[in-house]
Design a protein around this motif. Structure first.
Motif, PDB file in Angstrom:
ATOM      1  N   GLY A  35      -3.589  -1.993  -2.520  1.00  0.00           N
ATOM      2  CA  GLY A  35      -2.913  -2.207  -1.248  1.00  0.00           C
ATOM      3  C   GLY A  35      -3.803  -1.990  -0.046  1.00  0.00           C
ATOM      4  O   GLY A  35      -3.547  -2.550   1.025  1.00  0.00           O
ATOM      5  N   ILE A  36      -4.878  -1.210  -0.178  1.00  0.00           N
ATOM      6  CA  ILE A  36      -5.779  -0.976   0.946  1.00  0.00           C
ATOM      7  C   ILE A  36      -6.395  -2.289   1.425  1.00  0.00           C
ATOM      8  O   ILE A  36      -6.661  -2.471   2.608  1.00  0.00           O
ATOM      9  CB  ILE A  36      -6.884   0.030   0.550  1.00  0.00           C
ATOM     10  CG1 ILE A  36      -6.268   1.353   0.115  1.00  0.00           C
ATOM     11  CG2 ILE A  36      -7.845   0.260   1.707  1.00  0.00           C
ATOM     12  CD1 ILE A  36      -7.303   2.375  -0.331  1.00  0.00           C
ATOM     13  N   VAL A  37      -6.608  -3.215   0.497  1.00  0.00           N
ATOM     14  CA  VAL A  37      -7.178  -4.527   0.847  1.00  0.00           C
ATOM     15  C   VAL A  37      -6.086  -5.575   1.005  1.00  0.00           C
ATOM     16  O   VAL A  37      -6.142  -6.417   1.908  1.00  0.00           O
ATOM     17  CB  VAL A  37      -8.198  -4.973  -0.219  1.00  0.00           C
ATOM     18  CG1 VAL A  37      -8.731  -6.365   0.089  1.00  0.00           C
ATOM     19  CG2 VAL A  37      -9.344  -3.979  -0.313  1.00  0.00           C
ATOM     20  N   LEU A  38      -5.080  -5.523   0.147  1.00  0.00           N
ATOM     21  CA  LEU A  38      -4.071  -6.585   0.131  1.00  0.00           C
ATOM     22  C   LEU A  38      -3.185  -6.568   1.373  1.00  0.00           C
ATOM     23  O   LEU A  38      -2.882  -7.624   1.937  1.00  0.00           O
ATOM     24  CB  LEU A  38      -3.206  -6.464  -1.128  1.00  0.00           C
ATOM     25  CG  LEU A  38      -3.928  -6.718  -2.456  1.00  0.00           C
ATOM     26  CD1 LEU A  38      -2.965  -6.549  -3.631  1.00  0.00           C
ATOM     27  CD2 LEU A  38      -4.541  -8.114  -2.464  1.00  0.00           C
ATOM     28  N   TRP A  39      -2.759  -5.383   1.827  1.00  0.00           N
ATOM     29  CA  TRP A  39      -1.842  -5.333   2.964  1.00  0.00           C
ATOM     30  C   TRP A  39      -2.481  -5.837   4.262  1.00  0.00           C
ATOM     31  O   TRP A  39      -1.906  -6.687   4.930  1.00  0.00           O
ATOM     32  CB  TRP A  39      -1.296  -3.920   3.139  1.00  0.00           C
ATOM     33  CG  TRP A  39      -0.279  -3.527   2.118  1.00  0.00           C
ATOM     34  CD1 TRP A  39      -0.372  -2.524   1.196  1.00  0.00           C
ATOM     35  CD2 TRP A  39       0.989  -4.139   1.894  1.00  0.00           C
ATOM     36  NE1 TRP A  39       0.752  -2.469   0.410  1.00  0.00           N
ATOM     37  CE2 TRP A  39       1.611  -3.462   0.824  1.00  0.00           C
ATOM     38  CE3 TRP A  39       1.657  -5.216   2.484  1.00  0.00           C
ATOM     39  CZ2 TRP A  39       2.871  -3.812   0.339  1.00  0.00           C
ATOM     40  CZ3 TRP A  39       2.922  -5.560   2.010  1.00  0.00           C
ATOM     41  CH2 TRP A  39       3.503  -4.864   0.948  1.00  0.00           C
TER      42      TRP A  39
END
Length: 297
Positions: free
Chosen positions: A259-263
């Protein structure tokens, strides 16, 4: 038909640009959703200090790489900083860079394009320079500028704006070359109208609608370019939250917490898509042919 009857016939009211934008935005569900989403992103970034639930730069090693929870809605990064708060705050830099890059590129491109399209000797010199500048990949040129001047907000803004100016120049030049052959422009020249007045009164209005849609593309491209530069470590100072910086810091921990990259990547994609859809709607509202169809209805 008497003169009194002719005098009583009023021309149909032309809808204003604002009314056309409102009509198109609300007539298309997709454009309406894009407008609402973009407004939410912009407002949340503008009021980030009052919206974010946590300090976006506060280090909390005890809660590093936490999954989403009631306390941290999108989880935390490798330094224990709230990811949701950083994404909201990072929108300030990304949106400012996008809007300012679009405004600067359109203004400089409009000025240079007017002279290139109207004055032939300027065209011969300027367009060769523009062709040479366009031969350099924009991302490489941006990285070179940032490397020479150092990473800062204004350096990134200049590095993104310079590669976009030639595209605006070519667009404006083509429009001016076409409008210059129109009878009303030739009549103005024959009447001895000053060049600056011909440009302001006859040439600039013909470029507004295409420039608006081009400006939206530049804004979306600038947001993406800033994210790429920051992701590569050649953009905004890493201590300053931006969507690109957040993804750059999280790529090492992608397998642990995707999620650190996806969001932030999802927010970038949604923002760019919304800007492009809204730009198309504004273009349609300012298109004289669509305005004419609106009058006929």
């Amino acid at each position: 038909m008497t003169d009194q009857t002719v005098a009583n016939i009023a021309p149909p009211d032309r809808p204003s640009a604002l009314s056309r934008v409102r009509e198109i935005v609300f007539s298309s569900p997709l454009v309406f959703i894009a407008t609402v989403v973009l407004a939410l992103i912009a407002l949340s970034a503008l009021f980030a200090p009052w919206v974010v639930p946590h300090d976006p730069v506060r280090l909390q090693p005890a809660v590093r790489l936490k999954p989403p929870s009631d306390t941290f809605w999108l989880g935390t990064d490798a330094f224990g900083r709230d990811l949701f708060s950083r994404i909201i705050t990072g929108g300030q830099i990304s949106l400012v860079v996008g809007v300012l890059a679009a405004i600067c590129a359109v203004l400089f491109g409009l000025l240079l394009g007017l002279f290139a399209g109207y004055i032939r000797w300027v065209d011969a010199v300027l367009m060769r320079m523009v062709d040479g500048l366009m031969a350099i990949p924009s991302i490489l040129l941006a990285i070179a500028i940032v490397s020479l001047w150092g990473a800062s907000l204004w350096t990134v803004l200049v590095a993104i704006t310079i590669p976009e100016v030639p595209r605006v120049v070519r667009l404006v030049r083509s429009l001016v070359l076409s409008a210059r052959e129109e009878p009303y422009v030739e009549a103005a020249i024959a009447a001895g109208t000053p060049t600056w007045l011909i440009m302001r009164r006859h040439l600039v209005p013909n470029t507004l609608a295409p420039l608006i849609i081009q400006g939206t593309y530049i804004c979306a491209s600038a947001i993406l370019t800033e994210a790429i530069l920051s992701f590569l470590g050649a953009g905004i100072n890493p201590e300053t939250p931006s969507w690109g910086n957040i993804m750059a810091e999280g790529r090492i921990y992608f397998q642990i917490n995707p999620g650190i990259v996806l969001w932030p990547g999802l927010v970038v994609s949604v923002a760019i898509l919304s800007i492009n859809l809204l730009g198309d709607a504004v273009r349609d509202a300012l298109d004289p042919r669509m305005a004419k169809r609106g009058i006929e209805r």
